[in-house]
Design a protein around this motif. Structure first.
Motif, PDB file in Angstrom:
ATOM      1  N   SER A 149       0.819  -1.199   0.000  1.00 42.35           N
ATOM      2  CA  SER A 149       0.000   0.000   0.000  1.00 42.35           C
ATOM      3  C   SER A 149       0.861   1.261   0.000  1.00 42.35           C
ATOM      4  N   THR A 150       1.898   1.270   0.834  1.00 40.38           N
ATOM      5  CA  THR A 150       2.794   2.424   0.880  1.00 40.38           C
ATOM      6  C   THR A 150       3.569   2.567  -0.415  1.00 40.38           C
ATOM      7  N   ALA A 151       4.043   1.447  -0.967  1.00 42.83           N
ATOM      8  CA  ALA A 151       4.796   1.496  -2.222  1.00 42.83           C
ATOM      9  C   ALA A 151       3.933   2.033  -3.358  1.00 42.83           C
ATOM     10  N   TYR A 152       2.675   1.618  -3.379  1.00 49.80           N
ATOM     11  CA  TYR A 152       1.755   2.115  -4.407  1.00 49.80           C
ATOM     12  C   TYR A 152       1.549   3.621  -4.250  1.00 49.80           C
ATOM     13  N   ALA A 153       1.288   4.069  -3.030  1.00 42.91           N
ATOM     14  CA  ALA A 153       1.064   5.490  -2.786  1.00 42.91           C
ATOM     15  C   ALA A 153       2.291   6.308  -3.186  1.00 42.91           C
ATOM     16  N   GLU A 154       3.476   5.807  -2.867  1.00 42.98           N
ATOM     17  CA  GLU A 154       4.697   6.508  -3.263  1.00 42.98           C
ATOM     18  C   GLU A 154       4.815   6.586  -4.784  1.00 42.98           C
ATOM     19  N   SER A 155       4.510   5.495  -5.465  1.00 44.68           N
ATOM     20  CA  SER A 155       4.631   5.491  -6.925  1.00 44.68           C
ATOM     21  C   SER A 155       3.680   6.491  -7.562  1.00 44.68           C
ATOM     22  N   LYS A 156       2.497   6.660  -6.967  1.00 45.12           N
ATOM     23  CA  LYS A 156       1.535   7.613  -7.509  1.00 45.12           C
ATOM     24  C   LYS A 156       1.943   9.048  -7.201  1.00 45.12           C
ATOM     25  N   LEU A 157       2.652   9.246  -6.081  1.00 39.31           N
ATOM     26  CA  LEU A 157       3.276  10.542  -5.836  1.00 39.31           C
ATOM     27  C   LEU A 157       4.359  10.805  -6.870  1.00 39.31           C
ATOM     28  N   HIS A 158       5.147   9.787  -7.167  1.00 41.20           N
ATOM     29  CA  HIS A 158       6.192   9.941  -8.192  1.00 41.20           C
ATOM     30  C   HIS A 158       5.591  10.331  -9.538  1.00 41.20           C
ATOM     31  N   ASP A 159       4.447   9.759  -9.886  1.00 33.63           N
ATOM     32  CA  ASP A 159       3.819  10.092 -11.170  1.00 33.63           C
ATOM     33  C   ASP A 159       3.410  11.560 -11.211  1.00 33.63           C
ATOM     34  N   ALA A 160       2.868  12.066 -10.105  1.00 32.67           N
ATOM     35  CA  ALA A 160       2.524  13.486 -10.053  1.00 32.67           C
ATOM     36  C   ALA A 160       3.781  14.344 -10.135  1.00 32.67           C
ATOM     37  N   MET A 161       4.837  13.928  -9.448  1.00 28.60           N
ATOM     38  CA  MET A 161       6.106  14.652  -9.521  1.00 28.60           C
ATOM     39  C   MET A 161       6.625  14.695 -10.947  1.00 28.60           C
ATOM     40  N   LEU A 162       6.516  13.574 -11.640  1.00 27.68           N
ATOM     41  CA  LEU A 162       6.973  13.517 -13.027  1.00 27.68           C
ATOM     42  C   LEU A 162       6.160  14.468 -13.904  1.00 27.68           C
ATOM     43  N   PHE A 164       4.667  17.222 -13.061  1.00 32.71           N
ATOM     44  CA  PHE A 164       4.989  18.615 -12.783  1.00 32.71           C
ATOM     45  C   PHE A 164       6.419  18.949 -13.202  1.00 32.71           C
ATOM     46  N   ALA A 165       7.303  17.975 -13.125  1.00 35.80           N
ATOM     47  CA  ALA A 165       8.670  18.193 -13.609  1.00 35.80           C
ATOM     48  C   ALA A 165       8.670  18.450 -15.105  1.00 35.80           C
ATOM     49  N   ILE A 166       7.880  17.684 -15.841  1.00 39.55           N
ATOM     50  CA  ILE A 166       7.792  17.877 -17.297  1.00 39.55           C
ATOM     51  C   ILE A 166       7.167  19.229 -17.606  1.00 39.55           C
ATOM     52  N   ALA A 167       6.121  19.611 -16.856  1.00 40.12           N
ATOM     53  CA  ALA A 167       5.497  20.914 -17.073  1.00 40.12           C
ATOM     54  C   ALA A 167       6.515  22.042 -16.900  1.00 40.12           C
ATOM     55  N   ARG A 168       7.411  21.872 -15.952  1.00 41.24           N
ATOM     56  CA  ARG A 168       8.431  22.890 -15.677  1.00 41.24           C
ATOM     57  C   ARG A 168       9.532  22.890 -16.727  1.00 41.24           C
ATOM     58  N   ASN A 176      -0.044  17.263 -17.053  1.00 38.67           N
ATOM     59  CA  ASN A 176      -0.886  17.309 -15.863  1.00 38.67           C
ATOM     60  C   ASN A 176      -1.054  15.924 -15.252  1.00 38.67           C
ATOM     61  N   ALA A 177      -1.507  15.902 -14.009  1.00 35.12           N
ATOM     62  CA  ALA A 177      -1.769  14.654 -13.291  1.00 35.12           C
ATOM     63  C   ALA A 177      -3.188  14.692 -12.734  1.00 35.12           C
ATOM     64  N   GLU A 232       4.784  17.684  -1.734  1.00 34.90           N
ATOM     65  CA  GLU A 232       6.055  17.136  -2.222  1.00 34.90           C
ATOM     66  C   GLU A 232       6.064  17.030  -3.744  1.00 34.90           C
ATOM     67  N   ALA A 233       4.902  16.841  -4.347  1.00 35.15           N
ATOM     68  CA  ALA A 233       4.832  16.704  -5.802  1.00 35.15           C
ATOM     69  C   ALA A 233       5.270  17.976  -6.507  1.00 35.15           C
ATOM     70  N   GLN A 234       5.124  19.117  -5.844  1.00 35.08           N
ATOM     71  CA  GLN A 234       5.423  20.403  -6.460  1.00 35.08           C
ATOM     72  C   GLN A 234       6.781  20.956  -6.060  1.00 35.08           C
ATOM     73  N   ASP A 235       7.586  20.141  -5.396  1.00 36.57           N
ATOM     74  CA  ASP A 235       8.907  20.566  -4.946  1.00 36.57           C
ATOM     75  C   ASP A 235       9.927  20.339  -6.075  1.00 36.57           C
ATOM     76  N   PRO A 236      10.454  21.401  -6.696  1.00 41.19           N
ATOM     77  CA  PRO A 236      11.379  21.214  -7.823  1.00 41.19           C
ATOM     78  C   PRO A 236      12.608  20.395  -7.474  1.00 41.19           C
ATOM     79  N   ALA A 237      13.111  20.541  -6.256  1.00 42.20           N
ATOM     80  CA  ALA A 237      14.300  19.778  -5.869  1.00 42.20           C
ATOM     81  C   ALA A 237      14.005  18.289  -5.827  1.00 42.20           C
TER      82      ALA A 237
END
Length: 257
Positions: A149-162, A164-168, A176-177, A232-237
């Motif tokens: 469950s935690t691994a899945y949630a992290e992966s979906k956070l990673h997808d949102a990060m990706l 927003f990184a591409i948008a930037r 968008n996510a 965290e999804a919107q953190d450029p670093a």
């Protein structure tokens, strides 16, 4: 009319989005893990332009899918829908990576990097990402005891990060996510409470609509409405660290602007 490629679209929300886009008059190319599933998908949506085969579990498999997509020419949009769910056990791929991470996070990165750049990119996240942390120091679960469950949630956070990184990084692309809701698909389970009729509409809307509300970038949505993502999804670093990790693990650099 738009031309749209959807990963993981042999069933569930990916297929539903493909059906809706087809009904709207768009050209749709679907994706299935193997030949048997591809044949079933062709029967489900015979109007699809094509159904591409390829297993995203391995880096080479994702590279092969990207090559097949590019062989068909440029697409207006790509919907990154492929994923495995929160009940996934801990097992490693041939690349030595957790299966869930390989499909949910790394394959989305590889396809983003290698598919000829479309005008729009859509990444499926999950409501579970709101409570997750990126955990980039242990993205491969080598230090922690596995929790699907935690691994899945992290992966979906990673997808949102990706997304927003591409948008930037790619201002010429609308990236968008979204979260489709917890719906009773095979992944979600029969007890999922959200509205199945709404679950596939946002990704189709973001991929093809001329609605000004859909023609944005770096945003997060739920049922056609903007919603605040995990900070965290919107953190450029953090975004840049994720991109660097994916590049290192895959051997594939993300193209510059």
């Amino acid at each position: 009319m738009s031309r749209i490629f959807i990963t993981g679209s042999s069933a569930g929300l990916g297929l539903m989005a493909g059906q809706l886009l087809g009904e709207q008059g768009h050209q749709v190319v679907l994706h299935a893990r193997n030949a048997a599933r591809a044949e079933e998908t062709r029967r489900e949506l015979p109007r699809a332009e094509a159904v591409l085969e390829g297993d995203l579990e391995t880096i080479q498999g994702a590279k092969d899918v990207a090559q097949r997509v590019n062989a068909l020419g440029r697409f207006d949009a790509v919907i990154h829908n492929a994923a495995v769910g929160y009940r996934e056990s801990h097992r490693l791929t041939a690349d030595g990576l957790p299966h869930l991470f390989a499909i949910n996070t790394l394959s989305a990165y590889v396809l983003t990097a290698l598919i000829e750049r479309p005008r729009r990119l859509v990444y499926l996240s999950s409501g579970m990402h709101h409570q997750a942390q990126a955990n980039l120091d242990d993205i491969l679960w080598r230090k922690r005891r596995w929790n699907g469950s935690t691994a899945y949630a992290e992966s979906k956070l990673h997808d949102a990060m990706l997304a927003f990184a591409i948008a930037r990084r790619w201002p010429d692309v609308l990236s968008n996510a979204l979260e489709p809701g917890w719906v009773p698909t095979k992944m979600g389970g029969p007890g999922a409470p959200d509205d199945m009729d709404q679950a596939h509409r946002t990704q189709a809307w973001l991929a093809a609509s001329e609605d000004p509300k859909a023609r944005v970038t770096g945003a997060y949505f739920y049922h056609l409405k903007r919603r605040a993502p995990n900070p965290e999804a919107q953190d450029p670093a953090l975004q840049d660290r994720l991109l660097a990790l994916c590049a290192e693990l895959s051997g594939i650099a993300l193209p510059d602007m």
